[in-house]
Design an enzyme around this catalytic site. Structure first.
Site, mmCIF file in Angstrom:
data_model
loop_
_atom_site.group_PDB
_atom_site.id
_atom_site.type_symbol
_atom_site.label_atom_id
_atom_site.label_comp_id
_atom_site.label_asym_id
_atom_site.label_seq_id
_atom_site.Cartn_x
_atom_site.Cartn_y
_atom_site.Cartn_z
ATOM 1 N N GLU A 1 8.746 15.624 15.888
ATOM 2 C CA GLU A 1 9.583 15.901 14.227
ATOM 3 C C GLU A 1 8.976 16.696 13.531
ATOM 4 O O GLU A 1 7.590 16.884 13.634
ATOM 5 C CB GLU A 1 8.986 14.590 13.766
ATOM 6 C CG GLU A 1 9.873 14.007 12.256
ATOM 7 C CD GLU A 1 9.604 12.405 11.783
ATOM 8 O OE1 GLU A 1 7.559 12.764 11.574
ATOM 9 O OE2 GLU A 1 9.788 12.383 11.339
ATOM 10 N N LYS B 1 1.010 -1.355 -0.030
ATOM 11 C CA LYS B 1 0.138 -0.241 -0.256
ATOM 12 C C LYS B 1 0.886 0.910 0.196
ATOM 13 O O LYS B 1 1.747 1.792 1.105
ATOM 14 C CB LYS B 1 -0.699 -0.036 0.937
ATOM 15 C CG LYS B 1 -2.427 0.625 0.791
ATOM 16 C CD LYS B 1 -2.127 1.811 1.600
ATOM 17 C CE LYS B 1 -1.958 2.860 2.393
ATOM 18 N NZ LYS B 1 -2.033 4.311 1.642
ATOM 19 N N CYS C 1 13.245 11.048 7.557
ATOM 20 C CA CYS C 1 13.188 10.384 9.110
ATOM 21 C C CYS C 1 14.222 10.222 10.081
ATOM 22 O O CYS C 1 14.469 10.983 11.156
ATOM 23 C CB CYS C 1 12.781 8.904 9.180
ATOM 24 S SG CYS C 1 13.806 7.885 8.271
ATOM 25 N N GLU D 1 9.122 1.136 11.481
ATOM 26 C CA GLU D 1 10.137 2.427 11.173
ATOM 27 C C GLU D 1 9.067 3.861 10.982
ATOM 28 O O GLU D 1 8.673 4.543 10.231
ATOM 29 C CB GLU D 1 10.296 2.658 9.742
ATOM 30 C CG GLU D 1 11.285 0.583 9.592
ATOM 31 C CD GLU D 1 12.551 0.512 10.358
ATOM 32 O OE1 GLU D 1 13.228 1.085 11.210
ATOM 33 O OE2 GLU D 1 13.073 -0.758 9.747
HETATM 34 P P1 NAD Z 1 1.685 8.372 7.835
HETATM 35 O O1 NAD Z 1 1.963 7.835 8.881
HETATM 36 O O2 NAD Z 1 0.945 9.505 7.707
HETATM 37 O O3 NAD Z 1 1.819 7.909 6.602
HETATM 38 C C1 NAD Z 1 2.458 6.196 5.932
HETATM 39 C C2 NAD Z 1 1.200 4.940 5.340
HETATM 40 O O4 NAD Z 1 0.599 4.799 6.567
HETATM 41 C C3 NAD Z 1 1.005 6.120 4.204
HETATM 42 O O5 NAD Z 1 0.712 4.241 3.503
HETATM 43 C C4 NAD Z 1 -0.251 6.333 4.566
HETATM 44 O O6 NAD Z 1 -1.597 6.410 3.905
HETATM 45 C C5 NAD Z 1 -0.904 4.902 5.859
HETATM 46 N N1 NAD Z 1 -1.664 5.044 6.692
HETATM 47 C C6 NAD Z 1 -2.153 6.062 7.341
HETATM 48 N N2 NAD Z 1 -3.198 5.660 8.302
HETATM 49 C C7 NAD Z 1 -3.065 4.729 8.202
HETATM 50 C C8 NAD Z 1 -4.074 3.520 8.863
HETATM 51 N N3 NAD Z 1 -5.342 4.435 10.101
HETATM 52 N N4 NAD Z 1 -4.000 2.407 9.267
HETATM 53 C C9 NAD Z 1 -2.771 2.055 8.148
HETATM 54 N N5 NAD Z 1 -2.286 2.624 7.207
HETATM 55 C C10 NAD Z 1 -2.620 4.400 7.257
HETATM 56 O O7 NAD Z 1 3.442 9.173 7.058
HETATM 57 P P2 NAD Z 1 4.041 9.593 6.207
HETATM 58 O O8 NAD Z 1 3.848 11.106 6.104
HETATM 59 O O9 NAD Z 1 3.323 8.919 4.820
HETATM 60 O O10 NAD Z 1 5.658 9.721 6.612
HETATM 61 C C11 NAD Z 1 6.423 10.274 7.409
HETATM 62 C C12 NAD Z 1 6.811 9.905 8.274
HETATM 63 O O11 NAD Z 1 6.937 8.128 7.972
HETATM 64 C C13 NAD Z 1 7.893 10.227 9.144
HETATM 65 O O12 NAD Z 1 7.528 10.370 10.598
HETATM 66 C C14 NAD Z 1 9.146 9.767 9.137
HETATM 67 O O13 NAD Z 1 9.445 9.906 10.057
HETATM 68 C C15 NAD Z 1 8.460 8.134 9.030
HETATM 69 N N6 NAD Z 1 9.646 7.509 8.136
HETATM 70 C C16 NAD Z 1 10.264 6.723 9.081
HETATM 71 C C17 NAD Z 1 10.913 6.068 8.470
HETATM 72 C C18 NAD Z 1 12.039 4.747 8.744
HETATM 73 O O14 NAD Z 1 12.933 3.877 8.649
HETATM 74 N N7 NAD Z 1 12.281 4.793 9.998
HETATM 75 C C19 NAD Z 1 11.200 6.006 6.421
HETATM 76 C C20 NAD Z 1 10.794 6.894 6.368
HETATM 77 C C21 NAD Z 1 9.755 7.628 7.222
#
Ligand code: NAD
Length: 501
Positions: free
Chosen positions: A403, A195, A306, A271
């Site tokens: 963040e 997804k 991240c 992650e």
């Molecule tokens: P997000 O959590 O908003 O979304 C991530 C994914 O989760 C998307 O595909 C989204 O559609 C899905 N999602 C959202 N709500 C959901 C739910 N209720 N149920 C299931 N899936 C759901 O994050 P984002 O804005 O896409 O990305 C930014 C975040 O990702 C930042 O916090 C960043 O630090 C983190 N990140 C972490 C790493 C790592 O390796 N630790 C790497 C990249 C990004």
């Protein structure tokens, strides 16, 4: 492989013009591209121009249910799960080869979709290909175990695929984060449902067609574009999904753990977010070089990283001078047209993220941090925010704690090692930390005391696949990359045999 990569902005623009009209925007289920069951779509927009690139299938619970049943059926058929690891390796290597042949197209999709500079996207795609290759090569080299029993029995410890893995990924490195999940999950023999983020679905859909061409059997790799609260939630609550492999925010990571508890106790690998401390001691040899790294650690990818080094901790004796050098380095990192190969930064991913980052900058001003840059945005339709630097930040300030996920650097001062370590560890997150010093004893002392999944010493962000990537505390519990990622997607099974004397 010889692939001609467009060299200039005009070349990339020309490629974009031919690519956009033929974008794949449907979901990929059971080996075929299909509309969402509801027929609904959502717009995916280029944040550098405001142009709608495509209307993409908006999958929901019905599509999730269908894809999960296809994934289960594929797993039961066993064409992939029971294939010899060496044969799975060949297919994944073929996929890597196809990705390499189409690298400029894949890079362009990520740049158009989420605004990052094309040179960054090319690097991401190379990383994704490298991940596929490393992991594929690993799968026929990971052995099971024979237990140290007596002669009257034989205890085998086998590694088996988990079954169905749902990979839910973010938008900041669309294809690279995808590769970090799907490569080990597929290599281990699982059926994978991806997804992608609703903000960057295009490269995942192109990947699906390449996976089909590489020979992945139907149902083994599927892609469901759509929103988190619809299709993402349905996958997370499914009784037939065995593992959630997630990269994204800490808030959503917490929700996923609850969904697992409400459903079938599926494994949840997270992650999540970060607020990485980057600690600079006065004994560093080349302060200009360190300042350049410190600036790149936060401003690379528009700060939408991240492991962004968003908290710069500088020994007070050099702080004034060092901040000047970081300001100078940041001057050379201004945002520009993402299709220009010379641009270091591109556009913020969307209006929501843009407003959120501007809100943090305002908060920094209100809470009394010293703004060292203009804090202004760029004129025009694109969502561009230049490097922004605050000095005199404290842990009590919002910008020192939360963040931001944008190009905003918070500078703290410290006078002693103890103070540096206390400041660094004073965070809900623990994804990455940096240490800059020439004193090896200090480096070893502090590396061990930092509450962080990764410590970068005199560099920022180790570049290759050989080491695990992941965090502690509210940065999550998973590990991408390295052979450790491969074993996360397997179940240990004991076969205990009694032997006749
Ligand atoms: P997000 O959590 O908003 O979304 C991530 C994914 O989760 C998307 O595909 C989204 O559609 C899905 N999602 C959202 N709500 C959901 C739910 N209720 N149920 C299931 N899936 C759901 O994050 P984002 O804005 O896409 O990305 C930014 C975040 O990702 C930042 O916090 C960043 O630090 C983190 N990140 C972490 C790493 C790592 O390796 N630790 C790497 C990249 C990004």
């Amino acid at each position: 492989m010889n692939v001609t990569i467009p060299a200039t902005k005009a070349d990339w623009q020309a490629l974009a013009e031919t690519l956009i009209p033929r974008l794949e925007s449907r979901a990929f289920i059971d080996g075929a591209f299909v509309d969402a069951a509801s027929g609904e779509t959502f717009a995916t927009v280029n944040p550098a121009t405001g142009e709608t690139l495509a209307y993409v299938a908006s999958c929901d619970a019905a599509d999730a249910e269908l894809a999960v049943s296809c994934a289960r059926a594929a797993h039961a058929r066993g064409e992939w799960a029971r294939l010899a690891p060496g044969r799975r390796k060949q297919t994944l290597l073929k996929l890597a080869e196809l990705m390499e042949a189409h690298q400029h197209e894949l890079a362009l999709l990520d740049t158009l979709d989420m605004g990052k500079p094309i040179s960054s996207s090319l690097g991401d795609i190379a990383g994704a290909i490298g991940c596929l290759r490393y992991t594929a090569e690993g799968i026929d080299k990971v052995y099971g175990e024979v237990a140290p029993t007596g002669e009257e029995s034989l205890g085998l410890v086998l590694r088996e695929p988990l079954g169905v893995v749902a990979a839910i990924v973010p938008w900041n490195f669309p294809l690279m984060m995808t590769a970090w999940k799907i490569a080990p999950a597929l290599a281990a023999g699982n059926s994978v449902i991806l997804k992608p983020s609703e903000k960057s679905p295009l490269s995942a859909l192109r990947l699906a067609s390449l996976a089909r061409e590489a020979g992945l059997p139907r149902g083994v790799f599927q892609v469901l574009p759509g929103f988190g609260h619809t299709v993402g939630k349905a996958l997370a609550l499914s009784m037939q999904v065995d593992c959630l492999a997630f990269t994204g925010s800490t808030a959503v990571g917490k929700q996923l753990m609850q969904y697992a508890g409400q459903s079938n106790l599926k494994r949840v690998y997270l992650e999540c977010g970060g607020k990485a401390p980057n600690i600079v001691f006065a004994d560093c040899k080349n302060l200009d070089q360190v300042a350049n790294h410190a600036a790149a650690a936060i401003f690379h990818n528009q700060g939408e990283v991240c492991i962004a080094g968003s908290r710069l901790l500088v020994e007070n004796s050099i702080r004034e001078e060092f901040v000047e050098r970081v300001l100078e380095a940041a001057e050379g990192m201004q945002p520009g047209d993402p299709l220009d190969p010379q641009s270091f930064m591109g556009a913020m991913v969307d209006e929501t993220q843009y407003r959120k980052v501007l809100g943090f900058i305002e908060k920094g001003r209100e809470e009394g941090a010293r703004l060292r840059t203009s804090g202004a945005t760029l004129a025009g339709p694109g969502l561009f925010i230049p490097p922004t630097i605050f000095d005199g930040v404290t842990p009590a300030m919002t910008i020192g704690r939360e963040e931001i996920f944008g190009p905003v650097l918070s500078v703290f001062g410290f006078d002693s090692e103890e103070e540096a370590i206390a400041l660094a560890n004073d965070s809900d997150y623990g994804l990455a930390a940096g240490l800059w010093s020439q004193d090896i004893d200090r480096i070893m002392r502090l590396s061990r005391r930092l509450h962080s999944g990764q410590v970068f010493v005199n560099n920022w962000a180790g570049p290759d696949m050989t080491v695990p990537f992941g965090g502690v505390k509210q940065s999550g519990n998973g590990r991408d990359k390295s052979l450790h990622a491969l074993t996360e997607y397997t179940e240990l099974k004991t076969v205990w045999m009694a032997l006749a004397p």
